[in-house]
Scaffold this motif. Structure first.
Motif, PDB file in Angstrom:
ATOM      1  N   VAL A   1       0.862  -1.181   0.000  1.00  0.00           N
ATOM      2  CA  VAL A   1       0.000   0.000   0.000  1.00  0.00           C
ATOM      3  C   VAL A   1       0.898   1.231   0.000  1.00  0.00           C
ATOM      4  O   VAL A   1       1.727   1.400   0.906  1.00  0.00           O
ATOM      5  CB  VAL A   1      -0.926   0.034   1.229  1.00  0.00           C
ATOM      6  CG1 VAL A   1      -1.751   1.324   1.247  1.00  0.00           C
ATOM      7  CG2 VAL A   1      -1.845  -1.192   1.241  1.00  0.00           C
ATOM      8  N   GLY A   2       0.756   2.072  -1.008  1.00  0.00           N
ATOM      9  CA  GLY A   2       1.552   3.290  -1.072  1.00  0.00           C
ATOM     10  C   GLY A   2       0.985   4.385  -0.194  1.00  0.00           C
ATOM     11  O   GLY A   2      -0.115   4.269   0.362  1.00  0.00           O
ATOM     12  N   GLU A   3       1.737   5.459  -0.059  1.00  0.00           N
ATOM     13  CA  GLU A   3       1.270   6.609   0.737  1.00  0.00           C
ATOM     14  C   GLU A   3      -0.043   7.165   0.196  1.00  0.00           C
ATOM     15  O   GLU A   3      -0.805   7.790   0.935  1.00  0.00           O
ATOM     16  CB  GLU A   3       2.338   7.714   0.745  1.00  0.00           C
ATOM     17  CG  GLU A   3       3.511   7.453   1.677  1.00  0.00           C
ATOM     18  CD  GLU A   3       3.244   7.910   3.107  1.00  0.00           C
ATOM     19  OE1 GLU A   3       2.083   8.194   3.426  1.00  0.00           O
ATOM     20  OE2 GLU A   3       4.200   7.977   3.892  1.00  0.00           O
ATOM     21  N   ASP A   4      -0.319   6.939  -1.096  1.00  0.00           N
ATOM     22  CA  ASP A   4      -1.588   7.385  -1.673  1.00  0.00           C
ATOM     23  C   ASP A   4      -2.733   6.442  -1.353  1.00  0.00           C
ATOM     24  O   ASP A   4      -3.857   6.622  -1.811  1.00  0.00           O
ATOM     25  CB  ASP A   4      -1.454   7.552  -3.193  1.00  0.00           C
ATOM     26  CG  ASP A   4      -1.079   6.240  -3.895  1.00  0.00           C
ATOM     27  OD1 ASP A   4      -0.903   5.207  -3.208  1.00  0.00           O
ATOM     28  OD2 ASP A   4      -0.957   6.256  -5.130  1.00  0.00           O
ATOM     29  N   GLN A   5      -2.429   5.384  -0.565  1.00  0.00           N
ATOM     30  CA  GLN A   5      -3.409   4.403  -0.075  1.00  0.00           C
ATOM     31  C   GLN A   5      -3.888   3.426  -1.127  1.00  0.00           C
ATOM     32  O   GLN A   5      -4.867   2.712  -0.923  1.00  0.00           O
ATOM     33  CB  GLN A   5      -4.604   5.096   0.597  1.00  0.00           C
ATOM     34  CG  GLN A   5      -4.214   5.928   1.803  1.00  0.00           C
ATOM     35  CD  GLN A   5      -3.345   5.144   2.775  1.00  0.00           C
ATOM     36  OE1 GLN A   5      -3.824   4.246   3.452  1.00  0.00           O
ATOM     37  NE2 GLN A   5      -2.062   5.461   2.839  1.00  0.00           N
ATOM     38  N   GLN A   6      -3.193   3.366  -2.263  1.00  0.00           N
ATOM     39  CA  GLN A   6      -3.542   2.435  -3.324  1.00  0.00           C
ATOM     40  C   GLN A   6      -2.613   1.213  -3.306  1.00  0.00           C
ATOM     41  O   GLN A   6      -1.461   1.306  -2.863  1.00  0.00           O
ATOM     42  CB  GLN A   6      -3.476   3.131  -4.681  1.00  0.00           C
ATOM     43  CG  GLN A   6      -4.391   4.350  -4.777  1.00  0.00           C
ATOM     44  CD  GLN A   6      -5.839   4.034  -4.426  1.00  0.00           C
ATOM     45  OE1 GLN A   6      -6.477   3.215  -5.076  1.00  0.00           O
ATOM     46  NE2 GLN A   6      -6.353   4.671  -3.379  1.00  0.00           N
ATOM     47  N   ILE A   7      -3.150   0.082  -3.792  1.00  0.00           N
ATOM     48  CA  ILE A   7      -2.404  -1.171  -3.768  1.00  0.00           C
ATOM     49  C   ILE A   7      -1.585  -1.321  -5.053  1.00  0.00           C
ATOM     50  O   ILE A   7      -2.068  -1.060  -6.156  1.00  0.00           O
ATOM     51  CB  ILE A   7      -3.363  -2.371  -3.629  1.00  0.00           C
ATOM     52  CG1 ILE A   7      -4.192  -2.252  -2.346  1.00  0.00           C
ATOM     53  CG2 ILE A   7      -2.585  -3.679  -3.629  1.00  0.00           C
ATOM     54  CD1 ILE A   7      -5.241  -3.342  -2.191  1.00  0.00           C
ATOM     55  N   ARG A   8      -0.349  -1.772  -4.878  1.00  0.00           N
ATOM     56  CA  ARG A   8       0.532  -2.079  -5.992  1.00  0.00           C
ATOM     57  C   ARG A   8       1.105  -3.479  -5.812  1.00  0.00           C
ATOM     58  O   ARG A   8       1.152  -3.989  -4.692  1.00  0.00           O
ATOM     59  CB  ARG A   8       1.684  -1.066  -6.069  1.00  0.00           C
ATOM     60  CG  ARG A   8       1.241   0.353  -6.379  1.00  0.00           C
ATOM     61  CD  ARG A   8       2.372   1.341  -6.126  1.00  0.00           C
ATOM     62  NE  ARG A   8       2.021   2.688  -6.532  1.00  0.00           N
ATOM     63  CZ  ARG A   8       1.273   3.537  -5.815  1.00  0.00           C
ATOM     64  NH1 ARG A   8       0.783   3.141  -4.634  1.00  0.00           N
ATOM     65  NH2 ARG A   8       1.016   4.753  -6.249  1.00  0.00           N
ATOM     66  N   PHE A   9       1.558  -4.049  -6.932  1.00  0.00           N
ATOM     67  CA  PHE A   9       2.259  -5.332  -6.886  1.00  0.00           C
ATOM     68  C   PHE A   9       3.662  -5.131  -7.425  1.00  0.00           C
ATOM     69  O   PHE A   9       3.855  -4.555  -8.498  1.00  0.00           O
ATOM     70  CB  PHE A   9       1.545  -6.404  -7.708  1.00  0.00           C
ATOM     71  CG  PHE A   9       2.264  -7.722  -7.702  1.00  0.00           C
ATOM     72  CD1 PHE A   9       2.165  -8.571  -6.620  1.00  0.00           C
ATOM     73  CD2 PHE A   9       3.076  -8.088  -8.780  1.00  0.00           C
ATOM     74  CE1 PHE A   9       2.854  -9.777  -6.599  1.00  0.00           C
ATOM     75  CE2 PHE A   9       3.767  -9.290  -8.772  1.00  0.00           C
ATOM     76  CZ  PHE A   9       3.645 -10.140  -7.672  1.00  0.00           C
ATOM     77  N   ILE A  10       4.659  -5.611  -6.659  1.00  0.00           N
ATOM     78  CA  ILE A  10       6.063  -5.520  -7.059  1.00  0.00           C
ATOM     79  C   ILE A  10       6.606  -6.941  -7.144  1.00  0.00           C
ATOM     80  O   ILE A  10       6.484  -7.709  -6.183  1.00  0.00           O
ATOM     81  CB  ILE A  10       6.875  -4.692  -6.048  1.00  0.00           C
ATOM     82  CG1 ILE A  10       6.292  -3.275  -5.925  1.00  0.00           C
ATOM     83  CG2 ILE A  10       8.341  -4.632  -6.442  1.00  0.00           C
ATOM     84  CD1 ILE A  10       6.911  -2.464  -4.813  1.00  0.00           C
TER      85      ILE A  10
END
Length: 602
Positions: A69-78
């Protein structure tokens, strides 16, 4: 860099964790590669969940990489090599947290918070969002069985907090990815359930018999709660954040569990064959985020004189290896080490209280001034772990005592619940008891005892300055000054907490007035210093502004330091350093004044 407490995850893709960059005040993602720890993800990516205001569960490993979860509160996959970062959500009005990988379906489960509501959701690698469960006020991070067919989670309803009353839920996950046969599992008596986890069966930690202890839940047939042999200790602390993990299976029927003994976290491994238990990693005083894989236990350990560390512990032998962090915290200087203190009860039926005392490292022929610290929460706790701010004071000739007053977690349900309706009373009594106890052993001198606290600890410090003449001066760091106004303005997570702490304002209006520092500013006759962040969404800035105005109207001269770029808790290194320097100048000045006054009287 510093290891971020409580944020570690492991899968067949490897070990991942968060580290805090103090110069930027943000968290970054790290991975254990064949060549040692390496940072993953774009340079600009900062990781932090803000669900419930306190976040947690901002990372979850799958077999191909890690969800964040980024600071923008959105989910990412790495992916595990870090050369691919995919945005999975574009949901600007929502915050996500409590991530758990659902590997069999190549998706991530999460708590979604938007428009004052929460849901349990699944997000696919294509970014498709599916609501799995809704209708409860709050959800915790879910747990998925190894075969991917079952799920468990906890929820709670306002006005409860998760350490007062929660519900355990289970469901089957169908071939359509949706939940079926949802049901809850009431505890035999009222209690707080947290951290469900699957082994061959479902386990959870519940305090319905007085302590957060491990329970086995039989989910077939009539089922029910099955006790196991466990000491009368809390095996977890208050779940302020999502994604906490204080217990986990380690294979062959064995378990790793944390126990809290008078504020110290102990890590115990039990054998599935013999039931024999051993305590491991004795150099550490707190443990978070227990995870296991391949016969190894991974966790974050915290020690008194070292930085937080990512630990790998052999599940059979208990041998400990430090993967990252764990450096000596004070190169070239000896850290002040915590000494356990116990303050005996004054009356029958009262509890003794515990804390940690730190002696100054700066030698002096005089008895040093003492700083009493009230931790925040108030349902949190002080632990015997490295705290740079405590060490700052000890290196400058101050003694420090961190006190686990009634209401703190880690001492059983009754001790924690003792604060119900009595906030600003029993916590203040316990801080005074601690000061008197230390003075009776020659560890404090009456005219040079200071009290300070953050957030709710700032409230305790203010109430102590109002109710007592025991303290030379006080410091409030973004502390509560007007509970009623805070009740109307604070975030949803804590919106019912104040009624628990003070009782219903309709039923107890006089109690609310008596326990509101803003209404008694004239009773603070000793010096006060305040620190406040302009972006604070928990204890809003108006709280501190109003208190300053009231004290000035009463003829007092409080000192204020404002940090427009900070929220609830200062994250920027320069601001933290500035706060300590201003506080040191304040304490030194008033310590000298107290000395001069004492000499004049003698």
């Amino acid at each position: 860099m510093h290891i971020q407490r409580g944020e570690l995850t492991v899968s067949s893709a490897g070990l991942f964790w968060l580290q805090t960059d103090p110069s930027r005040g943000c968290n970054t993602l790290w991975h254990l590669s064949d060549h040692g720890p390496v940072r993953l993800g774009p340079d600009h990516l900062a990781i932090r969940s803000r669900v419930n205001g306190y976040g947690g569960g901002a990372v979850a490993a799958s077999d191909k990489g890690v969800f964040v979860v980024g600071e923008d509160q959105q989910i990412r996959f790495i992916n595990h090599t870090g050369d691919q970062c995919i945005s999975l959500t574009d949901d600007p009005d929502a915050a996500y947290g409590g991530l758990v990988a659902d590997e069999s379906r190549e998706r991530v489960l999460a708590v979604r918070e938007a428009d004052g509501q929460q849901q349990l959701v699944a997000v696919s690698m294509a970014g498709e969002r599916t609501v799995l469960h809704s209708g409860q006020d709050f959800y915790s991070a879910p747990a998925v069985s190894a075969d991917g067919r079952e799920i468990a989670w906890t929820s709670w309803q306002l006005p409860d907090m998760p350490w007062v009353r929660t519900r355990l839920w289970t469901a089957k996950i169908g071939s359509d990815g949706l939940l079926h046969q949802c049901r809850d599992w009431p505890t035999p008596t009222e209690g707080s359930v947290q951290q469900p986890i699957f082994d061959d069966e479902l386990w959870a930690l519940s305090d319905h018999e007085g302590w957060w202890q491990p329970w086995r839940i039989e989910t077939s047939g009539e089922g029910g709660w099955k006790t196991i042999a466990a000491p009368a200790r809390d095996h977890a602390n208050a779940p302020w954040q999502l994604g906490e993990s204080h217990h986990c299976p380690i294979g062959e029927g064995g378990w790793a569990r944390v126990r809290y003994c008078n504020g110290t976290g102990e890590l115990w491994l039990s054998s599935g064959d013999t039931g024999e238990e051993i305590r491991v990693a004795r150099d550490f005083g707190d443990f978070r985020c227990l995870q296991s894989a391949g016969g190894q236990l991974y966790c974050i350990g915290r020690a008194a004189s070292r930085l937080d560390a990512v630990l790998m512990i052999d599940a059979k032998t208990g041998q400990v290896r430090t993967i990252a962090g764990g450096e000596e915290a004070m190169a070239g200087a000896r850290a002040a080490l915590p000494l356990d203190i116990e303050v005996p009860a004054l009356k029958p039926g009262e509890s003794s209280i515990h804390g940690f005392f730190y002696t100054p490292r700066l030698a002096s022929a005089d008895l040093p001034p003492l700083i009493l610290i009230a931790h925040g929460g108030p349902t949190s706790a002080a632990y015997p772990v490295f705290n740079p701010q405590v060490q700052y004071w000890c290196q400058r000739g101050f003694a420090v005592a961190e006190i686990n007053y009634r209401g703190s977690s880690g001492f059983g349900r009754a001790f924690r619940m003792a604060l119900e309706g009595r906030w600003g009373e029993v916590d203040v009594e316990d801080m005074e008891r601690a000061a008197d106890h230390l003075a009776s052993f020659g560890l404090a001198v009456g005219q040079r005892v200071f009290i300070q606290g953050r957030s709710s600890g700032g409230y305790t410090a203010l109430m102590a300055m109002i109710r007592s003449r025991r303290f030379t001066a006080g410091a409030s760091m973004f502390g509560v000054t007007d509970p009623m106004r805070l009740r109307a303005m604070t975030h949803r997570f804590e919106s019912g907490y104040l009624d628990w702490l003070l009782g219903s304002p309709d039923e107890y209006p006089e109690r609310w007035r008596d326990r509101t520092p803003l209404f008694h500013a004239e009773r603070i006759t000793a010096p006060m210093i305040f620190f406040q962040g302009g972006q604070d969404k928990v204890v809003v800035p108006e709280q501190t502004r109003a208190m300053l105005e009231a004290m000035k109207a009463a003829g007092r001269q409080p000192e204020l330091h404002w940090f427009e770029d900070e929220g609830h808790g200062f994250r920027r290194q320069g601001n933290q350093a500035g706060m300590l320097e201003w506080m040191f100048s304040f304490y030194r000045k008033h310590s000298q004044k107290a000395n001069d006054q004492a000499e004049n009287l003698s």
